[in-house]
Scaffold this motif. Sequence first.
Motif, PDB file in Angstrom:
ATOM      1  N   ASN A 106      -4.902 -59.819  -6.939  1.00 43.71           N
ATOM      2  CA  ASN A 106      -6.059 -58.926  -5.416  1.00 43.71           C
ATOM      3  C   ASN A 106      -4.921 -60.045  -4.539  1.00 43.71           C
ATOM      4  O   ASN A 106      -4.612 -59.000  -3.233  1.00 43.71           O
ATOM      5  CB  ASN A 106      -7.310 -59.287  -5.108  1.00 43.71           C
ATOM      6  CG  ASN A 106      -8.461 -58.545  -6.283  1.00 43.71           C
ATOM      7  OD1 ASN A 106      -7.871 -57.369  -5.898  1.00 43.71           O
ATOM      8  ND2 ASN A 106      -9.252 -59.020  -6.647  1.00 43.71           N
ATOM      9  N   ILE A 109      -1.593 -57.548  -3.865  1.00 45.35           N
ATOM     10  CA  ILE A 109      -1.403 -56.547  -3.738  1.00 45.35           C
ATOM     11  C   ILE A 109      -1.759 -56.861  -2.194  1.00 45.35           C
ATOM     12  O   ILE A 109      -1.488 -55.335  -1.025  1.00 45.35           O
ATOM     13  CB  ILE A 109      -2.751 -55.722  -4.552  1.00 45.35           C
ATOM     14  CG1 ILE A 109      -2.418 -55.591  -5.315  1.00 45.35           C
ATOM     15  CG2 ILE A 109      -2.816 -54.194  -3.421  1.00 45.35           C
ATOM     16  CD1 ILE A 109      -1.069 -54.671  -5.599  1.00 45.35           C
ATOM     17  N   HIS A 112       1.146 -56.517  -0.922  1.00 47.98           N
ATOM     18  CA  HIS A 112       1.849 -56.208  -1.122  1.00 47.98           C
ATOM     19  C   HIS A 112       1.265 -54.170  -1.423  1.00 47.98           C
ATOM     20  O   HIS A 112       1.286 -54.301  -2.703  1.00 47.98           O
ATOM     21  CB  HIS A 112       3.446 -56.324  -2.393  1.00 47.98           C
ATOM     22  CG  HIS A 112       4.264 -57.155  -2.641  1.00 47.98           C
ATOM     23  ND1 HIS A 112       5.406 -57.379  -2.034  1.00 47.98           N
ATOM     24  CD2 HIS A 112       4.067 -58.918  -2.591  1.00 47.98           C
ATOM     25  CE1 HIS A 112       5.556 -58.795  -1.174  1.00 47.98           C
ATOM     26  NE2 HIS A 112       4.690 -59.695  -2.117  1.00 47.98           N
ATOM     27  N   PRO A 113       0.570 -53.663  -0.411  1.00 50.04           N
ATOM     28  CA  PRO A 113      -0.519 -52.738  -0.871  1.00 50.04           C
ATOM     29  C   PRO A 113       0.925 -51.577  -1.665  1.00 50.04           C
ATOM     30  O   PRO A 113      -0.082 -50.970  -2.387  1.00 50.04           O
ATOM     31  CB  PRO A 113      -0.390 -52.350   0.298  1.00 50.04           C
ATOM     32  CG  PRO A 113       0.163 -52.696   1.162  1.00 50.04           C
ATOM     33  CD  PRO A 113       0.687 -54.379   0.212  1.00 50.04           C
ATOM     34  N   ASN A 116       1.259 -51.475  -5.661  1.00 47.62           N
ATOM     35  CA  ASN A 116      -0.566 -51.525  -6.363  1.00 47.62           C
ATOM     36  C   ASN A 116      -0.526 -50.610  -7.738  1.00 47.62           C
ATOM     37  O   ASN A 116      -0.940 -51.634  -8.752  1.00 47.62           O
ATOM     38  CB  ASN A 116      -1.136 -50.642  -5.427  1.00 47.62           C
ATOM     39  CG  ASN A 116      -2.893 -50.983  -5.774  1.00 47.62           C
ATOM     40  OD1 ASN A 116      -3.604 -51.886  -6.114  1.00 47.62           O
ATOM     41  ND2 ASN A 116      -3.443 -49.732  -6.741  1.00 47.62           N
ATOM     42  N   ALA A 119       1.895 -53.526  -9.852  1.00 56.07           N
ATOM     43  CA  ALA A 119       1.098 -54.273 -10.107  1.00 56.07           C
ATOM     44  C   ALA A 119      -0.314 -54.223 -11.020  1.00 56.07           C
ATOM     45  O   ALA A 119       0.092 -55.177 -12.231  1.00 56.07           O
ATOM     46  CB  ALA A 119       0.217 -55.387  -9.194  1.00 56.07           C
TER      47      ALA A 119
END
Length: 152
Positions: A106, A109, A112-113, A116, A119
């Motif tokens: 979490n 993310i 670094h969305p 997603n 990851a």
Amino acid sequence: MKSIKDLKNLISKVSSRQLFAVLATSHENQPYTSLVAFALTKDLKNLVFITPRDTRKFQYLSENNNVSLMIDNSENQNVDISKAVGITITGKSRDSSGEEKEKLLNLFISKHPQMNEFAFSKGCAVISVDIKRYDVVERFQNVSVLEFSKNS
């Protein structure tokens, strides 16, 4: 010499603005570097990055968990001579699991969305680096050190 508070603030500031770090590992007594997207925990005691398990990077981490990472704020401009900050992080890496893994995922993310899907993919490991020390170099010569003891 910077106060501990000022040093922590500088580390937080640089690391929050930088998306990538250079990870240094070792294999058969030879250094190996990789570019990794990373995030630091708020207390600065752990760094997280994601890597597929079927990579040389993961193999080397599994063989020798002593790692070093480098982050900096350079802009590849002449002004870097007076403003550059380089931060070397040393510690021990481990493949996280359970509740800690979810928490670190979490955190990663949130920084670094766009990563997603990568990851959360099945073959990826969430690597946590238990940080022992920061060496912070400003203006290419002013060095400050922040160390964490096992009890801190």
